[in-house]
Design an enzyme around this catalytic site. Structure first.
Site, short mmCIF file in Angstrom:
data_model
loop_
_atom_site.label_atom_id
_atom_site.label_comp_id
_atom_site.label_asym_id
_atom_site.label_seq_id
_atom_site.Cartn_x
_atom_site.Cartn_y
_atom_site.Cartn_z
N SER A 1 0.76 -1.21 0.02
CA SER A 1 -0.09 0.15 -0.15
C SER A 1 0.85 1.38 -0.05
O SER A 1 1.62 1.46 -0.94
CB SER A 1 -0.90 0.08 1.25
OG SER A 1 -1.76 0.95 1.28
N ARG B 1 0.50 5.75 18.85
CA ARG B 1 0.15 6.82 18.21
C ARG B 1 -0.60 7.90 19.17
O ARG B 1 -1.51 7.49 19.98
CB ARG B 1 -1.01 6.53 16.88
CG ARG B 1 -0.04 5.67 15.89
CD ARG B 1 -0.76 5.91 14.47
NE ARG B 1 -0.39 4.82 13.57
CZ ARG B 1 0.91 4.69 13.12
NH1 ARG B 1 1.73 5.94 13.12
NH2 ARG B 1 1.13 3.88 12.14
C1 16G Z 1 -4.05 -0.44 8.13
C2 16G Z 1 -5.61 -0.58 7.77
C3 16G Z 1 -5.86 0.92 7.60
C4 16G Z 1 -5.52 1.76 8.95
C5 16G Z 1 -4.22 1.49 9.57
C6 16G Z 1 -3.79 2.14 10.57
C7 16G Z 1 -6.52 -1.98 6.33
C8 16G Z 1 -6.77 -2.64 5.04
N1 16G Z 1 -5.86 -0.94 6.33
O1 16G Z 1 -3.21 -0.22 7.03
O2 16G Z 1 -7.19 0.90 7.30
O3 16G Z 1 -5.74 3.14 8.98
O4 16G Z 1 -3.82 0.09 9.20
O5 16G Z 1 -2.41 1.72 11.01
O6 16G Z 1 -7.40 -2.34 7.36
P1 16G Z 1 -1.98 1.91 12.53
O7 16G Z 1 -2.33 0.77 13.42
O8 16G Z 1 -0.52 1.77 12.17
O9 16G Z 1 -2.38 3.12 13.05
ZN ZN Z 2 -3.94 1.21 0.48
#
Ligand code: 16G
Ligand code: ZN
Length: 529
Positions: free
Chosen positions: A64, A506
């Site tokens: 991604s 975060r």
């Molecule tokens: C992942 C999630 C995204 C979320 C991010 C948060 C999917 C397909 N992707 O990339 O939606 O915003 O994690 O990341 O669910 P974090 O837990 O590192 O803040």
């Molecule tokens: Zn993506």
């Protein structure tokens, strides 16, 4: 079940000394560590398919919005959903097992899930544009074939395209044709239909698309050909010069709150950015004071929800479980208030990660769900679809247009997962119908100043948030401190949560002024430390 080929081929995919965990976004890390995981996810997809009576399971190779040298893999369930949560532990175990324990580990899944191994497995695979994705995808295929599964390879596709293909195949084409052409036709036809319903003489200004130097640029360009008479899309950051996600893309724009490199932006130009696998989109523009302005997932959700509400009201359609919006704790407080108080649309807060939002959205007849980062879509219950279809038969002249627009809007939505291309067309439809610019769209409500930071800690799992991640359950002193400082500033809100994708905590803070936000953020970050 015969595992001899797995044992033999497994020798080509030795597991490195790494702890792998299937997280919110599947497995994601430096690409050169992922070969064994890819082979093994091919194996797991076969078991998952057999467990689902041979329904097709998707495997997407992508990282991604991560930097180019990273890669990743995730599985897609039969109706386009993310892999069922109870199977994530199997994914982790299989990725984690030593080379010698691998077959035993697979056998454990077979017996634990009571899998009928005689069923023929079907797996569909796809990848993003990263250089090493080709080699990694071929390891996935080898995994699938080592266990006797049938593999359909779609090559370079966006993540939402793969979700779409999986859904189409498993619903025997009732959702659409499981081909790229089928994908583009479905969404472009719906857009053209809407354009005609809204007023074929109307136009909207051209859109400038930042393709993040990835698959979104390639596919966005194809899509633009299908709809060229109705919407002009100029593609920037198309991968010919720049590096994937470097200084561009939806994540860059949202995180840095600034325009990406490689795009020429004039005042009031309508600009948008996809992320590296085109499942997220954010809009942005330069206002009359030459200031960069972001229209993120919250603004998109509000725009779409208000459009649907307006059409439902005109059509006189009442839904039992209604229209609702699902956000995460990251949603700007102004957007939540605007939806609840001004628009009268209920809001539910879900845990971060698309599957959690999707799940909550199912409790509405029409659920609009978006993360602030631009990831989201709309889902419509069978009841909502039936009501709209039957309203078409009884509608008065005044109502007819609204009903027809609603039904074409459903066709324009990729309900299987958040999709930058489909979301873009939903937004463009609303802007077209309302004949508004980004600046007037932005006027609906004003974002509260906000700041997102990360803090590196020894063990981020010590922090345990509540169900919707708005508060910390453990350590309790931390939440007490946050509560105390939040009280000091008007309209303030702050929360902390361990990241699901990085080894950090975060910290989110928002308040009435930028100064207060900075102070709040700094204080809470120090508490976490
Ligand atoms: C992942 C999630 C995204 C979320 C991010 C948060 C999917 C397909 N992707 O990339 O939606 O915003 O994690 O990341 O669910 P974090 O837990 O590192 O803040
Ligand atoms: Zn993506």
């Amino acid at each position: 079940m015969d595992f001899t080929v797995v044992t033999k081929n497994g020798l080509n995919h030795p597991k490195p000394d790494i702890k792998f965990t299937y997280g919110t976004a599947g497995f994601r890390m430096k690409a050169d560590l992922l070969d064994s995981v890819m082979f093994r996810m091919g194996l797991l997809a076969v078991l998952r398919s057999k467990c689902k009576e041979g329904k097709s399971i998707g495997v997407m190779v992508t990282a991604s919005h991560n930097p180019e040298p990273d890669n990743g893999v995730k599985l897609v369930d039969p109706y386009g959903e993310m892999l069922e949560q109870s199977w994530e532990k199997h994914a982790t175990k299989i990725a984690q097992s030593s080379d010698t324990d691998l077959v035993q580990c697979l056998q454990d899944v077979v017996s634990e899930e009571n899998i009928n191994t005689s069923v023929t497995a079907n797996v569909v695979v796809g990848m993003d544009t990263r250089l090493v994705s080709t080699a990694l995808l071929s390891s996935v295929r080898e995994g699938v074939e080592s266990l006797g599964g049938q593999c359909k390879d779609y090559g370079v596709v966006s993540t939402p395209q793969l979700h779409y293909f999986v859904t189409c195949i498993n619903t025997n084409g009732s959702y659409g044709e499981p081909t790229e052409e089928g994908y583009f036709k479905k969404f472009s036809n719906a857009f053209i239909k809407l354009h005609n319903l809204i007023g074929s003489n109307l136009t909207t200004r051209p859109s400038k698309l930042d393709g993040a130097n990835g698959v979104g640029a390639l596919k966005g360009r194809v899509l633009s050909k299908y709809i060229s008479e109705y919407l002009k899309i100029d593609v920037f950051n198309d991968g010919t010069n720049g590096i994937l996600n470097k200084g561009c893309g939806a994540d860059f724009v949202k995180t840095n709150q600034k325009a990406p490199a490689g795009i020429e932006m004039e005042v009031n130009d309508k600009c948008l950015a996809y992320d590296g696998d085109a499942d997220r989109v954010v809009y942005f523009y330069k206002n009359s004071e030459n200031k960069f302005k972001l229209l993120d997932g919250d603004k998109i959700a509000t725009l779409i929800a208000s459009f649907i509400k307006e059409k439902l009201d005109i059509a006189g359609i009442q839904l039992d479980k209604g229209l609702g919006v699902v956000q995460t704790a990251y949603a700007n407080g102004s957007s939540t208030n605007y939806l609840n108080d001004k628009m009268g649309v209920p809001v539910t807060i879900a845990k971060t990660g698309v599957k959690h939002l999707h799940h909550k959205a199912l409790s509405y007849d029409i659920g609009v769900y978006f993360e602030a980062n631009g990831h989201g879509t709309v889902i419509y219950s069978d009841n909502a679809k039936a009501r709209i279809a039957s309203a078409a038969k009884t509608a008065t002249n005044d109502q007819k247009r609204a009903v027809e627009i609603l039904s074409a809007f459903i066709d324009l939505t990729n309900e299987t997962v958040g999709d930058a291309m489909s979301d873009m067309l939903l937004v463009e439809t609303v802007l077209l119908e309302r004949q508004i610019t980004c600046e007037s769209w932005d006027r609906e409500y004003t974002d509260l100043p906000n700041k997102l930071s990360k803090v590196a800690v020894k063990d981020r799992r010590v922090i345990q948030p509540n169900e919707d991640e708005t508060r910390v359950l453990q350590p309790t002193e931390l939440q007490d401190k946050i509560d105390q400082v939040v009280k000091l500033f008007p309209k303030a809100r702050s929360f902390v949560r361990p990241s699901g994708t990085e080894d950090v905590v975060r910290v989110y803070a928002e308040a009435e002024t930028a100064e207060a936000t900075a102070k709040l953020s700094a204080f809470v970050s120090r508490c976490v430390y």
